[in-house]
Design an enzyme around this catalytic site. Sequence first.
Site, PDB file in Angstrom:
ATOM      1  N   ALA A 101     -11.153  -3.260  14.824  1.00 48.97           N
ATOM      2  CA  ALA A 101     -10.968  -4.712  14.936  1.00 48.97           C
ATOM      3  C   ALA A 101      -9.757  -5.167  14.135  1.00 48.97           C
ATOM      4  CB  ALA A 101     -12.225  -5.431  14.456  1.00 48.97           C
ATOM      5  N   GLY A 125       0.809  -1.212   0.000  1.00 51.67           N
ATOM      6  CA  GLY A 125       0.000   0.000   0.000  1.00 51.67           C
ATOM      7  C   GLY A 125       0.840   1.258   0.000  1.00 51.67           C
ATOM      8  N   ALA A 126       1.861   1.289  -0.870  1.00 52.56           N
ATOM      9  CA  ALA A 126       2.868   2.347  -0.784  1.00 52.56           C
ATOM     10  C   ALA A 126       2.806   3.355  -1.922  1.00 52.56           C
ATOM     11  CB  ALA A 126       4.263   1.725  -0.723  1.00 52.56           C
ATOM     12  N   SER A 127       1.672   3.464  -2.585  1.00 50.26           N
ATOM     13  CA  SER A 127       1.590   4.407  -3.690  1.00 50.26           C
ATOM     14  C   SER A 127       1.454   5.847  -3.216  1.00 50.26           C
ATOM     15  CB  SER A 127       0.408   4.057  -4.611  1.00 50.26           C
ATOM     16  OG  SER A 127      -0.825   4.171  -3.913  1.00 50.26           O
ATOM     17  N   TYR A 142     -12.470  -1.123  11.358  1.00 51.14           N
ATOM     18  CA  TYR A 142     -11.082  -0.656  11.340  1.00 51.14           C
ATOM     19  C   TYR A 142     -10.381  -0.958  12.671  1.00 51.14           C
ATOM     20  CZ  TYR A 142      -7.166   2.544  10.470  1.00 51.14           C
ATOM     21  OH  TYR A 142      -5.909   3.090  10.275  1.00 51.14           O
ATOM     22  N   SER A 156      -2.700   1.004  14.531  1.00 50.45           N
ATOM     23  CA  SER A 156      -3.328   2.318  14.724  1.00 50.45           C
ATOM     24  C   SER A 156      -3.725   2.467  16.181  1.00 50.45           C
ATOM     25  CB  SER A 156      -4.581   2.436  13.843  1.00 50.45           C
ATOM     26  OG  SER A 156      -5.351   3.569  14.195  1.00 50.45           O
TER      27      SER A 156
END
Length: 246
Positions: A156, A8-10, A154, A141
């Site tokens: 969870a 997820g590094a875009s 989120y 998070s």
Amino acid sequence: MATAIITGASQGIGACIAKRLAKDGFDVIINHYPSDGDKEKALAAAEECRAFGVKAECIAADVSKFDQCEAMVKQVKADFGGIDVLVNNAGITKDKLLARMSEDDYDIVIAVNQKSVYNMTKHVTSVMMKQRHGRIVNVASVAGLYGNPGQMNYSASKAAIIGMTKTTAKEFGSRNITCNAVAPGFIHTPMTDGLSDELKAKMLNAVALRRYGEPEEIASVVSFLVSDNASYVTGQVIEISGGLEM
């Protein structure tokens, strides 16, 4: 040259982590979701990484899919010879109060945020075990630590990542593989830019430093955790929240 995969590094925190690791001397693999928009952003991030004199490759893969993760890991192993660092950063939100949250809203967030960590860790650790060395950092998070109204799915997923981090650390420590997590708080991103001034003020009132964090401040902690300076740190969750909920 050591090699790092960042999922997820875009853009956002993931892209910032990729650029920081490139600056540290890592060849980087920028994973992005298979879409034209994400590909364009990933290519731009890769170009910035190459400015540090390292290799940077973009790989499209839906990390919620087990087989796509397997194919990506095989490709990286073939192209780079090994995998030294995995940063599980991919994540989405589908925020709603529980009364209005659909099963699909719940399932997709769990699949992208949590199952992706299983998928990538499963495949990457098989490479790291043979190397007898590896560093894994999972992006959790504060929602996984404290919960957050409207984020049942989120919260969870991020709480599960914390448990997965500790289990991974215990299972693979004897192979010189460390696994830690970072738990960001309110970070300055395009998503927070869209919040109302009233909501921003309310959120920041709970932060001791009275400001948002910057993606670079997450990347700097990840940089430490994958470095030799953190060789005796594993199974830890580092909250990066400016003193939220103290």
